[in-house]
Write a protein that holds these residues in place. Structure first.
Motif, mmCIF file in Angstrom:
data_model
loop_
_atom_site.group_PDB
_atom_site.id
_atom_site.type_symbol
_atom_site.label_atom_id
_atom_site.label_comp_id
_atom_site.label_asym_id
_atom_site.label_seq_id
_atom_site.Cartn_x
_atom_site.Cartn_y
_atom_site.Cartn_z
ATOM 1 N N VAL A 1 56.740 31.595 49.838
ATOM 2 C CA VAL A 1 56.890 31.827 51.281
ATOM 3 C C VAL A 1 56.608 33.258 51.704
ATOM 4 N N ALA A 2 56.704 34.205 50.776
ATOM 5 C CA ALA A 2 56.585 35.608 51.154
ATOM 6 C C ALA A 2 55.133 36.023 51.354
ATOM 7 N N ASP A 3 54.926 36.961 52.266
ATOM 8 C CA ASP A 3 53.608 37.537 52.510
ATOM 9 C C ASP A 3 53.711 39.034 52.235
ATOM 10 N N CYS A 4 53.043 39.479 51.171
ATOM 11 C CA CYS A 4 53.130 40.894 50.817
ATOM 12 C C CYS A 4 51.840 41.317 50.123
ATOM 13 N N ASP A 5 51.579 42.623 50.135
ATOM 14 C CA ASP A 5 50.407 43.158 49.448
ATOM 15 C C ASP A 5 50.681 43.422 47.978
ATOM 16 N N LYS A 6 51.939 43.651 47.634
ATOM 17 C CA LYS A 6 52.311 43.895 46.238
ATOM 18 C C LYS A 6 53.722 43.374 46.013
ATOM 19 N N TYR A 7 53.930 42.789 44.833
ATOM 20 C CA TYR A 7 55.239 42.256 44.443
ATOM 21 C C TYR A 7 55.654 42.947 43.144
ATOM 22 N N ARG B 1 61.778 35.346 30.396
ATOM 23 C CA ARG B 1 60.413 35.033 29.969
ATOM 24 C C ARG B 1 59.780 34.022 30.924
ATOM 25 N N GLN B 2 60.543 33.006 31.293
ATOM 26 C CA GLN B 2 60.007 31.976 32.179
ATOM 27 C C GLN B 2 59.708 32.530 33.568
ATOM 28 N N ALA B 3 60.484 33.515 34.000
ATOM 29 C CA ALA B 3 60.173 34.159 35.279
ATOM 30 C C ALA B 3 58.808 34.829 35.210
ATOM 31 N N GLU B 4 58.526 35.501 34.101
ATOM 32 C CA GLU B 4 57.207 36.111 33.954
ATOM 33 C C GLU B 4 56.114 35.052 33.787
ATOM 34 N N CYS B 5 56.428 33.963 33.107
ATOM 35 C CA CYS B 5 55.447 32.873 33.005
ATOM 36 C C CYS B 5 55.060 32.373 34.389
ATOM 37 N N ALA B 6 56.043 32.201 35.244
ATOM 38 C CA ALA B 6 55.762 31.759 36.609
ATOM 39 C C ALA B 6 54.913 32.783 37.351
ATOM 40 N N LEU B 7 55.270 34.035 37.214
ATOM 41 C CA LEU B 7 54.561 35.092 37.934
ATOM 42 C C LEU B 7 53.096 35.148 37.531
ATOM 43 N N TRP B 8 52.826 35.143 36.248
ATOM 44 C CA TRP B 8 51.453 35.353 35.776
ATOM 45 C C TRP B 8 50.633 34.069 35.695
ATOM 46 N N GLN B 9 51.288 32.906 35.612
ATOM 47 C CA GLN B 9 50.532 31.654 35.526
ATOM 48 C C GLN B 9 50.378 30.954 36.872
ATOM 49 N N ALA B 10 51.458 30.881 37.645
ATOM 50 C CA ALA B 10 51.424 30.117 38.890
ATOM 51 C C ALA B 10 50.995 30.959 40.094
ATOM 52 N N PHE C 1 58.566 54.886 42.433
ATOM 53 C CA PHE C 1 57.320 55.581 42.102
ATOM 54 C C PHE C 1 56.127 54.628 42.111
ATOM 55 N N LEU C 2 56.360 53.356 41.766
ATOM 56 C CA LEU C 2 55.269 52.404 41.573
ATOM 57 C C LEU C 2 54.716 51.800 42.861
ATOM 58 N N VAL C 3 55.377 52.002 43.991
ATOM 59 C CA VAL C 3 54.984 51.251 45.188
ATOM 60 C C VAL C 3 53.561 51.563 45.645
ATOM 61 N N ASP C 4 53.078 52.773 45.376
ATOM 62 C CA ASP C 4 51.723 53.105 45.833
ATOM 63 C C ASP C 4 50.742 53.301 44.679
ATOM 64 N N LYS C 5 51.104 52.791 43.505
ATOM 65 C CA LYS C 5 50.229 52.955 42.344
ATOM 66 C C LYS C 5 49.317 51.743 42.183
ATOM 67 N N GLU C 6 48.076 52.010 41.786
ATOM 68 C CA GLU C 6 47.103 50.950 41.568
ATOM 69 C C GLU C 6 47.281 50.418 40.147
ATOM 70 N N TYR C 7 48.169 49.457 40.009
ATOM 71 C CA TYR C 7 48.430 48.873 38.690
ATOM 72 C C TYR C 7 48.891 47.447 38.892
ATOM 73 N N THR C 8 48.448 46.567 38.018
ATOM 74 C CA THR C 8 48.902 45.179 38.014
ATOM 75 C C THR C 8 49.185 44.779 36.573
ATOM 76 N N GLY C 9 50.332 44.120 36.360
ATOM 77 C CA GLY C 9 50.666 43.654 35.027
ATOM 78 C C GLY C 9 52.056 44.091 34.608
ATOM 79 N N LYS D 1 48.684 33.792 40.062
ATOM 80 C CA LYS D 1 47.701 34.714 39.496
ATOM 81 C C LYS D 1 47.061 35.615 40.540
ATOM 82 N N ASN D 2 47.017 35.168 41.769
ATOM 83 C CA ASN D 2 46.352 35.954 42.804
ATOM 84 C C ASN D 2 47.257 37.000 43.439
ATOM 85 N N VAL D 3 48.533 37.027 43.037
ATOM 86 C CA VAL D 3 49.471 38.003 43.582
ATOM 87 C C VAL D 3 49.292 39.334 42.862
ATOM 88 N N ASN D 4 49.207 40.397 43.633
ATOM 89 C CA ASN D 4 49.140 41.753 43.083
ATOM 90 C C ASN D 4 50.563 42.126 42.639
#
Length: 291
Positions: free
Chosen positions: A85-91, A134-143, A203-211, A145-148
Motif C-alpha cells: 500500500v505504501a508509495d515511497c522512493d526508498k524503503y 530471514r523471511q522478511a528479507e525474502c519477501a523484500l527481495w523476491q516479492a 545517514f542512509l536516506v540520501d545514499k545511492e545504495y540498494t541491497g 524486486k522493483n522497490v528501491n
C-alpha cells in the motif's frame, strides 16, 4: 525530504529521528499511539496497527513519502502489509545479523542471499526470531524486486538506554556474585552502540545504495573480557556455573561483522573498545548506587 518512520519512539529509533530532524527532514512517526515520545511538535504522527493489513491500508493509502524507514517489520507479512500500500522512493528495513546461518568471522552481506531461500508468507509467531527475519528479507527481495530498498543488518545494539538490559545482566550478576550459565564466554562478538545505530540509518536516506548492508562498531570483544574488567574494577568474582541463570547472549557463535560496504558509502563506525568499557563503568556505578 518527507520521511515516514514506522516505529522510532524508543531506543536507537530516538537517536535516528533526532538525527533526521537535525538534517532538516520532515518526519512523520507511525505507531499504535501507546508510547509517548519527546519529539513534541517537531514531527507529525499517524496511528496504525503494524500487524493489521486493513489498518496499514487506511493509514498509508493515498500518501506519498520520499523515504519509509521501517523499524518494526519482523516477518514477511509485515513487509507485505506496508509495501502493498505504501508509495515511497526508498524503503529502509531494519533487519538483523541474525539472518546469517550462522554468523562467523568476517561475516559479509553476501553470506545470506534471500533470493536463494524459499519465501514463506508468515506472521511473527510462526518461526523463531532468526527465521522470521530471514523471511522478511525474502519477501523484500523476491516479492518487491522493483522497490528501491536497503536492509540494514545490525548485531546487538547496546548503550545506556538499552531497554533489553542484556549486557547489564552480566555486570549485575558479577557484582552481586550470582551464578550465570554462560556457554560462550570466550567467543569474540560484535556490537553496535545505540546512538550510532540510529545515526547510521539516518545517514542512509540520501545514499545511492540498494541491497543488504551491515552496520557494526569496529572490532570485537568477548564476555570474558568484560567480566575480567568488572572483576578488576569491583573486586567481585564472576560466578560461572551450569546451574546458574542462563545468560542472554548464550548460543551466539564467535563472529565479526564486516562493514566495508558501509565504509565505502562514507560512514565511519567507532571502535568498540573505545567505548564499551565506559559503558561498563556506567552500569557498574548504576548497580552500586542501588545496592
Amino acid at each position: 525530504m518527507d520521511i515516514l518512520v514506522i516505529g522510532g519512539t524508543r531506543y536507537f529509533g530516538i537517536h535516528m529521528v533526532n538525527d533526521l530532524l537535525k538534517q532538516g527532514h520532515n518526519v512523520t512517526i507511525a505507531t499504535r499511539g501507546n508510547a509517548k515520545d519527546s519529539f513534541g511538535d517537531k514531527v507529525s504522527r499517524i496511528i496504525l496497527e503494524r500487524t493489521n493489513p486493513e489498518s496499514m491500508k487506511m493509514a498509508l493509502a493515498d500518501k506519498k513519502y520520499d523515504i519509509i524507514i521501517d523499524k518494526i517489520a519482523y516477518c514477511s507479512n509485515d513487509i507485505k502489509y506496508v509495501l502493498d500500500v505504501a508509495d515511497c522512493d526508498k524503503y529502509i528495513y531494519m533487519s538483523s545479523t541474525s539472518v546469517y546461518e550462522p554468523k562467523h568471522w568476517n561475516t559479509i552481506e553476501d553470506d545470506f542471499n534471500a533470493l536463494d531461500k524459499k519465501l514463506v508468507w508468515c506472521s511473527r509467531m510462526d518461526f523463531p526470531y532468526e527465521e522470521i527475519k530471514r523471511q522478511a528479507e525474502c519477501a523484500l527481495w523476491q516479492a518487491y524486486k522493483n522497490v528501491n530498498a536497503i536492509a540494514v543488518r545490525y548485531p546487538f545494539a547496546i548503550g545506556k538506554d538499552d531497554y533489553t538490559k542484556r549486557l547489564l545482566f552480566y555486570i549485575e550478576h558479577t557484582i552481586k556474585e550470582n551464578p550465570m550459565n554462560i556457554d560462550n564466554v570466550d567467543c569474540q562478538m560484535s556490537y553496535i552502540r545505540s546512538d550510532e545505530a540510529g545515526k547510521f540509518i539516518s545517514f542512509l536516506v540520501d545514499k545511492e545504495y540498494t541491497g543488504p548492508l551491515n552496520g557494526s562498531s569496529n572490532g570485537t570483544i568477548s564476555i570474558r573480557e568484560i567480566l575480567d574488567y568488572v572483576e578488576l574494577k569491583t573486586g567481585k568474582k564472576a560466578m560461572i556455573s551450569k546451574d546458574g541463570e542462563a545468560a542472554p547472549y548464550n548460543n551466539e557463535p564467535e563472529y565479526s561483522i564486516n562493514t566495508d560496504r558501509a565504509k565505502n558509502l562514507g560512514f565511519e563506525f567507532t571502535n568498540l573498545k573505545d567505548w564499551i568499557f565506559e559503558l561498563t563503568d556506567y552500569y557498574i556505578n548504576l548497580i552500586n548506587s542501588n545496592l
